[in-house]
Design a protein around this motif. Structure first.
Motif, short mmCIF file in Angstrom:
data_model
loop_
_atom_site.label_atom_id
_atom_site.label_comp_id
_atom_site.label_asym_id
_atom_site.label_seq_id
_atom_site.Cartn_x
_atom_site.Cartn_y
_atom_site.Cartn_z
N GLU C 277 -95.28 65.48 3.62
CA GLU C 277 -94.77 66.39 2.59
C GLU C 277 -93.58 65.79 1.86
O GLU C 277 -93.42 65.97 0.65
CB GLU C 277 -94.36 67.74 3.23
CG GLU C 277 -95.56 68.59 3.64
CD GLU C 277 -95.14 70.00 4.05
OE1 GLU C 277 -95.96 70.66 4.69
OE2 GLU C 277 -94.00 70.42 3.72
N TYR C 278 -92.74 65.09 2.60
CA TYR C 278 -91.60 64.43 1.96
C TYR C 278 -92.08 63.42 0.91
O TYR C 278 -91.61 63.41 -0.23
CB TYR C 278 -90.72 63.72 3.00
CG TYR C 278 -89.74 62.77 2.37
CD1 TYR C 278 -88.55 63.23 1.80
CD2 TYR C 278 -90.02 61.41 2.26
CE1 TYR C 278 -87.67 62.36 1.18
CE2 TYR C 278 -89.16 60.53 1.65
CZ TYR C 278 -87.97 61.00 1.11
OH TYR C 278 -87.11 60.15 0.47
N LEU C 279 -93.02 62.60 1.31
CA LEU C 279 -93.52 61.56 0.40
C LEU C 279 -94.21 62.19 -0.80
O LEU C 279 -94.07 61.72 -1.94
CB LEU C 279 -94.47 60.61 1.14
CG LEU C 279 -93.80 59.73 2.20
CD1 LEU C 279 -94.85 58.98 3.02
CD2 LEU C 279 -92.81 58.76 1.57
N SER C 280 -94.92 63.26 -0.55
CA SER C 280 -95.59 63.94 -1.64
C SER C 280 -94.56 64.46 -2.66
O SER C 280 -94.71 64.27 -3.87
CB SER C 280 -96.43 65.08 -1.06
OG SER C 280 -96.97 65.85 -2.09
N ALA C 281 -93.49 65.08 -2.16
CA ALA C 281 -92.45 65.60 -3.06
C ALA C 281 -91.74 64.48 -3.82
O ALA C 281 -91.22 64.68 -4.91
CB ALA C 281 -91.44 66.41 -2.25
N ALA C 282 -91.73 63.30 -3.22
CA ALA C 282 -91.02 62.17 -3.84
C ALA C 282 -91.91 61.38 -4.80
O ALA C 282 -91.48 60.38 -5.37
CB ALA C 282 -90.48 61.24 -2.75
N GLY C 283 -93.17 61.82 -4.97
CA GLY C 283 -94.02 61.15 -5.94
C GLY C 283 -95.36 60.71 -5.38
O GLY C 283 -96.21 60.22 -6.13
N MET C 287 -96.03 56.90 -6.47
CA MET C 287 -94.71 56.33 -6.14
C MET C 287 -94.87 55.17 -5.16
O MET C 287 -94.32 54.09 -5.34
CB MET C 287 -93.83 57.44 -5.58
CG MET C 287 -92.49 57.00 -5.01
SD MET C 287 -92.55 56.40 -3.30
CE MET C 287 -92.81 57.94 -2.40
N MET C 288 -95.65 55.40 -4.12
CA MET C 288 -95.78 54.37 -3.08
C MET C 288 -96.37 53.09 -3.63
O MET C 288 -95.91 51.99 -3.33
CB MET C 288 -96.62 54.92 -1.91
CG MET C 288 -95.90 56.02 -1.14
SD MET C 288 -96.83 56.60 0.32
CE MET C 288 -97.50 58.14 -0.27
#
Lengths: 297, 271, 297, 271
Positions: C277-283, C287-288
């Motif tokens: 969820e953190y990674l999703s919120a960050a893009g 993003m990755m």
């Protein structure tokens, strides 16, 4: 970025003077820069102090040949091949003087030398006679914060360090293959004023750039670079070759006898005019393949 | 004569007995490390890991962590011993970070040319003049540190004799209990020698005086044998038990798995 | 050799107590164990002392969230993204107290802690106000051998070290891929009483045994092991991914404003219930792949 | 008005001038290393290596030795900068072995929030109360060491002003000449600040008093401009030369090869 590539003859004659303190990579039967050691004997260097963590056949030869008159180190032995008899004899007769240090004390003295600190402390060897024996270099001092006392170990800066490596580039950047690293490479060359590197091979810098994480010594501290295949023989050099048991046994057998020991040195140190001649006298291709093969390389 | 016959009937040799006793000192969660010429300690670590202490952490030759050697090789300071390690630990910068700290590598198993009645060790010189000794020994190496760094030291001695177990060492290369009593503690040193395993007996230290004490006699060895072979007056308890003997399984593991080449026997004088 | 694998929630709640001194791997925008940092905030830890060589966004967040009340370190900055404004404000208001050390002094304090020495010396920072400012931990002492004075740096033993690595086995043996190693890994986990390792992946020990020379931390010092892919985001983790410029810029933009900064923390720290969820919120995936791609991995 | 026209006609900008001057301090055989936020030093090292000092040893970000970056990247502390290095140097155990030693890495090129008339630097706090400062600066990082370790320090300052060049720093984060004269030497410290390159001038230190001195004024800048922009009384020699300007080739290398993205301009306030 001039090339530092030279011959072992030139490297030793240029960078090692009579009376120098020489830091020698070494364990009992491991990774000693033996080509450089033989050259010290051939050039009849005198009055050297030799720094080792654990000295082996190199220290035995240097003692016998009259090259060294003092040792700074933690131990001298050829492990399963016995004590170094010529070194023992030289010490017992008072001809070679020993400054015996524990491993942490030796590391601290050299670490201080490398970092330009007057001393580094250890909590090793408290309570031993090693401190009393060495007031010039070891001193029990109080902790300014009220904690326990420590042994201050005075900085040691060898004049020159001799190391053997797997590969080096012409500028002196040094790499080891994946293997365990002996403590020597961690501190000896950093503490010394000059560094002579012998290596199994000299390679272009571009080769080193493929694995910069394996470079353990930057070229800017290195003074001379010499290619010497099997440069650690008869000691081991993982993962390339193991120690030469036959050679060590042969030396151990003759080393108590003055004449036989001198014959051995004549054959293996004084007569060979090159590394190729040395290797040939030590058993040549058969020996080399045996030492590689047994290692399972 | 019956004693002799009895001895001959044993299913183990004295080196195997010593290895079995040494292995009992190393437990799950301990970290152990060997130096050079340490066949008995290496066999003891390997035995402990194969039996009661699979979680004993072993740092072979202070460099190879958790190795899986096929067997004990001809040197305890060579790469066969640390084959298949999970980590190569650099010694200068890395190993001593842990070893200087009492929390890690708490137990050391080592030999010494001389040990005295308070567990002080000498690997330096025999004779009074350090700079012209009667015998120059190899040197203190790491033992001079381990004696002072809060470690628990387990000594092994394959030749129990008045020459190796002396009233006072000629030179203190590694601190034991110094002059006995609280002398070690007063210097701020913790840990210290815990036991000495010889070819005749297991010795430890009397808690108050810190004098060396007979803990058990190996089967077939009398208290008088031990007294005669010791260069000082041991503390002898009223009851001296017999040293626990190795099990059949331990002997089999030592002979067939750990040390099929018999390297462990090198440390014993031909007898 | 029990498995030390656990969750970040469990690792932080078990091993970090209010008031602890926490050593945090970090450079300005590099290699911070950010998943562990977010968990400290989520669990509302209080009164932490934070040890950094160079702190970045992690220190800014921990200051803003009221988790830390003191910093022991050499610098705090997000380099090209500017000073850490919430940290600045907390220090300028007296809410966070700073023990400022030069790099050699910090290394010496931690090195002494690791080696159970009461202190280690440096010749750095002589003449500066840093010594006068810190009499509890820095003291000018004489050299017992008559050389120059040194600064004795008192041992520092953090309660827990948080580090992020490329891979770790279940017993806690830690490996980095070929890359430059920040100083943190060299000393922080060795000095601390406990060590929590987050890693891009947990692998069987057999994988590590293929390259034992790359293991930098032995399992016996590690207490908890957590798998957290992109666990250093938004900081960089060479050679896997670079720092997230957009993320840093977004934080820098809102960080001076209390409400906007809180909204940012809500979105990126408090709301996400997992790393996914953190990674999703960050893009998310875009993003990755951007952070991997720009690195040219 | 003619001065302005003159300035406009220049073939370089002030950042390029500063890089050119800084590069002149680094020679073959020197070893240089950069920290974070160090675009001007990095450009200067790269320029030196491309021109007069191909043998300048560069340790990028104190970790990557002799790198071959395509250009200056967006951070001077990221992996693009040390791409294609011949060695990755570990910082704790390895880098400081060399940096603490006066023999290696002798020259440092750094910035500071405040510098005073004796070359003392402050990157710690503005204000009198360390624990409740007016401004908390980033911190001393490695500079607090370099100031005392016998290094030759070359400072750069893109905003020459009475706020950055002050009579006395609020806090000494890095030792310069302390109170001037022999004070530094009396503490056993060698080396020290050698020059300060600003957007207006090049400054150095008067050998006896150790007071900061005007060495040269950049083209188009008057001595009075410099006096007005300095927070203390500079030593002003009778003849003040003009700072040597970058060559066409240097400017081309900076713009086209070293820093085509103009990262070097980030350190300059919009003006």
């Amino acid at each position: 970025m001039d090339s530092k590539v030279t011959t072992i003859d030139e490297a030793i004659s240029t960078h090692v003077q009579h009376g120098d303190v020489v830091a020698l990579q070494n364990m009992a039967t491991q990774a000693a820069p033996m080509a450089a050691v033989r050259e010290l004997i051939r050039q009849e260097k005198r009055g050297l102090g030799v720094v080792v963590l654990v000295g082996g056949i190199a220290v035995d030869w240097l003692s016998f040949a009259g090259v060294m008159d003092r040792l700074i180190g933690a131990a001298v032995t050829m492990e399963q091949f016995g004590l170094c008899q010529r070194y023992r004899k030289a010490v017992e007769s008072g001809r070679v003087r020993v400054e015996e240090l524990s491993e942490t004390a030796l590391n601290a003295r050299l670490g201080a030398g490398a970092r330009n600190l007057p001393y580094l402390p250890t909590r090793g060897l408290i309570g031993t006679d090693l401190i009393r024996q060495n007031p010039d270099n070891l001193r029990l001092v109080e902790d300014p914060f009220g904690g326990p006392a420590v042994v201050a170990c005075r900085a040691l800066v060898p004049d020159v360090a001799l190391v053997h490596a797997h590969r080096v580039d012409p500028e002196g950047n040094v790499q080891y293959k994946p293997t365990t690293l002996w403590p020597d490479i961690g501190i000896f060359p950093k503490a010394a004023r000059k560094v002579i590197v012998t290596a199994e091979e000299i390679v272009p810098s571009d080769i080193l750039r493929r694995s910069p994480d394996r470079t353990v010594l930057p070229g800017f501290v290195v003074d001379a670079v010499v290619e010497v295949p099997y440069g650690a023989h008869p000691t081991s050099f993982f993962p390339e070759y193991r120690y030469d048991s036959d050679f060590h046994l042969a030396w151990a057998k003759v080393s108590r006898d003055d004449g036989a020991a001198q014959d051995f040195l004549d054959k293996h140190v004084l007569s060979p005019r090159s590394q190729a001649e040395y290797l040939s006298a030590a058993g040549g291709a058969a020996m080399m393949s045996r030492l590689r093969g047994e290692e399972g390389a | 004569m019956s004693g002799k016959a009895h001895q001959d009937a044993r299913h183990y040799t004295v080196d195997e007995l010593m290895i079995s006793v040494l292995s009992s000192f190393f437990e799950d969660g301990d970290q152990a490390c060997n130096g050079m010429a340490s066949f008995l300690p290496v066999c003891a670590f390997m035995l402990a890991r194969l039996t009661h202490a699979p979680g004993l952490v072993w740092l072979a030759s202070a460099t190879g962590l958790e190795p899986r050697p096929a067997k004990v090789p001809a040197s305890t300071l060579e790469s066969e011993l640390w084959s298949d390690s999970v980590m190569y630990m650099e010694q200068y910068g890395d190993f001593w970070n842990y070893a200087m700290n009492g929390r890690w590598l708490q137990k050391f198993c080592v030999g010494a040319a001389q040990l005295d009645m308070y567990g002080n060790a000498n690997n330096s010189v025999i004779g009074a003049d350090f700079h012209a000794p009667k015998v120059r020994l190899p040197g203190t190496a790491g033992l001079g540190d381990m004696g002072s760094l809060g470690k628990l030291l387990y000594y092994w001695n394959p030749n129990h004799s008045p020459r190796s177990l002396v009233e006072k060492v000629d030179f203190v290369s590694a601190a034991g209990y110094l002059g006995g009593g609280d002398e070690r503690e007063d210097l701020g040193l913790t840990g210290g020698p815990q036991a000495v395993v010889t070819n005749l007996a297991v010795l430890d230290f009397e808690p108050e005086s810190k004098r060396m004490r007979l803990r058990s006699a190996h089967r077939g060895v009398t208290v008088d044998d031990i007294r005669a072979a010791t260069g000082f007056e041991l503390v002898i308890p009223t009851d001296v038990p017999t040293t626990p003997e190795p099990t059949d399984d331990q002997v089999r593991l030592i002979r067939e798995v750990i040390d099929p080449d018999g390297m462990r026997k090198r440390e014993f004088r031909a007898s």
